[in-house]
Scaffold this active site. Structure first.
Site, PDB file in Angstrom:
ATOM      1  N   VAL A 117       1.330  -3.957   3.874  1.00  0.00           N
ATOM      2  CA  VAL A 117       1.143  -5.026   4.204  1.00  0.00           C
ATOM      3  C   VAL A 117       2.583  -5.858   3.946  1.00  0.00           C
ATOM      4  O   VAL A 117       2.561  -7.093   4.691  1.00  0.00           O
ATOM      5  CB  VAL A 117      -0.206  -5.997   4.161  1.00  0.00           C
ATOM      6  CG1 VAL A 117      -1.185  -5.470   4.736  1.00  0.00           C
ATOM      7  CG2 VAL A 117      -0.152  -5.999   2.780  1.00  0.00           C
ATOM      8  N   SER A 151       0.659  -1.222  -0.114  1.00  0.00           N
ATOM      9  CA  SER A 151      -0.006   0.063   0.038  1.00  0.00           C
ATOM     10  C   SER A 151       0.798   1.240   0.215  1.00  0.00           C
ATOM     11  O   SER A 151       0.492   2.427  -0.301  1.00  0.00           O
ATOM     12  CB  SER A 151      -1.018   0.220   1.292  1.00  0.00           C
ATOM     13  OG  SER A 151      -2.001  -0.832   0.826  1.00  0.00           O
TER      14      SER A 151
HETATM   15  N1  GLN Z   1      -2.387  -5.451  -2.008  1.00  0.00           N
HETATM   16  C1  GLN Z   1      -2.969  -5.404  -0.544  1.00  0.00           C
HETATM   17  C2  GLN Z   1      -4.394  -5.440  -0.496  1.00  0.00           C
HETATM   18  O1  GLN Z   1      -4.989  -5.140  -1.428  1.00  0.00           O
HETATM   19  C3  GLN Z   1      -2.550  -4.133   0.000  1.00  0.00           C
HETATM   20  C4  GLN Z   1      -2.893  -3.592   1.423  1.00  0.00           C
HETATM   21  C5  GLN Z   1      -2.149  -3.188   2.298  1.00  0.00           C
HETATM   22  O2  GLN Z   1      -1.003  -2.947   2.122  1.00  0.00           O
HETATM   23  N2  GLN Z   1      -2.551  -2.467   3.381  1.00  0.00           N
HETATM   24  O3  GLN Z   1      -4.652  -6.287   0.421  1.00  0.00           O
END
Ligand code: GLN
Length: 304
Positions: free
Chosen positions: A258, A63
């Site tokens: 994440v 993200s």
């Molecule tokens: N690619 C992750 C998702 O869509 C991104 C979420 C994150 O980093 N908080 O769940």
């Protein structure tokens, strides 16, 4: 200030805590990452750089990439974006669907997943090849042309991203996604799968500490006003439903992913990137947050 010594002290302090938290195993390609990794990097506006631990090891920025797409969208048109996405903290998990129904498909902010889908939709409408546009921006900002998408991570999310598909189709039913959902999410999964290290990341976002200008080249990436606004959005929405706790403990604009990365901005001074894959229940790096708290405690560098 002797920032290398500060990093060394932080590295020492966090040793007993290494491995805490839970890696993001809902994305299968991320489930196998070693949770005991830790890296941290600082770039200052005056041209100094410092790093420690696994700062040179690539990880999935996830993200944090939402900053790059927001920069591209804000540069196109910073007025109409805000008819389609809000500027308020959500108080919910980053991938929650609940608010979308009663708020008519308008996501609370550009950093929760639904808001990022809208921003990526805008980028898809603005560029023939949105994935190349994002990569070009990242190459320019980091001055590292070897950075690329990790196809394995992108495919892994494509195969298991049912929740992202659900919310993107749901917003399309309200008319808030203009392009084909598959194409929007193809861009989104790729931007999340950018493989970068702490050094690339802190360097690439230094313009946010310098009124929108890249200190190394003098290039204006976004206006000062938009740089201030981006910092405000990071402060209020960048750490999901833990944003209040983060502001209380650290007091810096920041954005997490994440993959375990967090980037924090000290306006006028520096950009800091930290990586530790173990996450809290909010989806923010547990030790990354701890390391930034220690940094602020040792240096007093907070916006408050
Ligand atoms: N690619 C992750 C998702 O869509 C991104 C979420 C994150 O980093 N908080 O769940």
């Amino acid at each position: 200030m002797l920032y290398q010594q500060v990093l060394q002290q932080i590295f020492k302090d966090i040793q007993p805590l290494l491995g805490q938290g839970k890696v993001a195993d809902y994305i299968p390609a991320l489930a196998k990452i070693d949770p005991s990794k830790f890296g941290m990097s600082i770039h200052t506006v005056s041209g100094e750089k410092f790093s420690i631990g696994d700062a040179k090891e690539n990880f999935s920025i996830q993200s944090i990439s939402k900053i790059y797409t927001l920069v591209l969208a804000m540069a196109q048109d910073n007025v109409s974006i805000w008819d389609r996405v809000g500027r308020e903290p959500s108080g919910s998990k980053f991938n929650s669907l609940v608010q979308l129904e009663y708020e008519s498909g308008i996501p609370r902010n550009p950093f929760i997943n639904a808001g990022a889908h809208v921003i990526t939709d805008i980028v898809n409408s603005s560029y023939d090849s949105p994935k190349s546009a994002i990569l070009s921006l990242v190459h320019k900002l980091s001055q590292n042309l070897t950075i690329n998408y990790d196809q394995q991570v992108a495919s892994s999310e494509q195969e298991t991203g049912n929740r992202n598909y659900a919310m993107c189709y749901f917003m399309k039913s309200f008319g808030n996604i203009k392009n084909d959902v598959y194409k929007v999410l193809d861009t989104y999964f790729h931007q999340c799968a950018l493989a970068m290290n702490c050094i690339d990341l802190s360097k690439s976002l230094l313009f946010l500490a310098n009124e929108g200008v890249m200190p190394s080249t003098g290039e204006n990436i976004i206006s000062k006003k938009n740089s201030d606004r981006l910092n405000a959005l990071m402060l209020t929405c960048g750490m999901y439903d833990a944003v209040g706790d983060f502001a209380y403990r650290i007091g810096l604009p920041a954005k997490s992913g994440v993959g375990g990365g967090i980037v924090a901005i000290v306006p006028g001074e520096m950009s800091i990137a930290v990586w530790s894959p173990g996450l809290s229940t909010s989806g923010n790096s547990l030790l990354g947050t701890k390391a930034l708290e220690l940094f602020v405690n040792y240096t007093g560098k907070t916006i408050f």
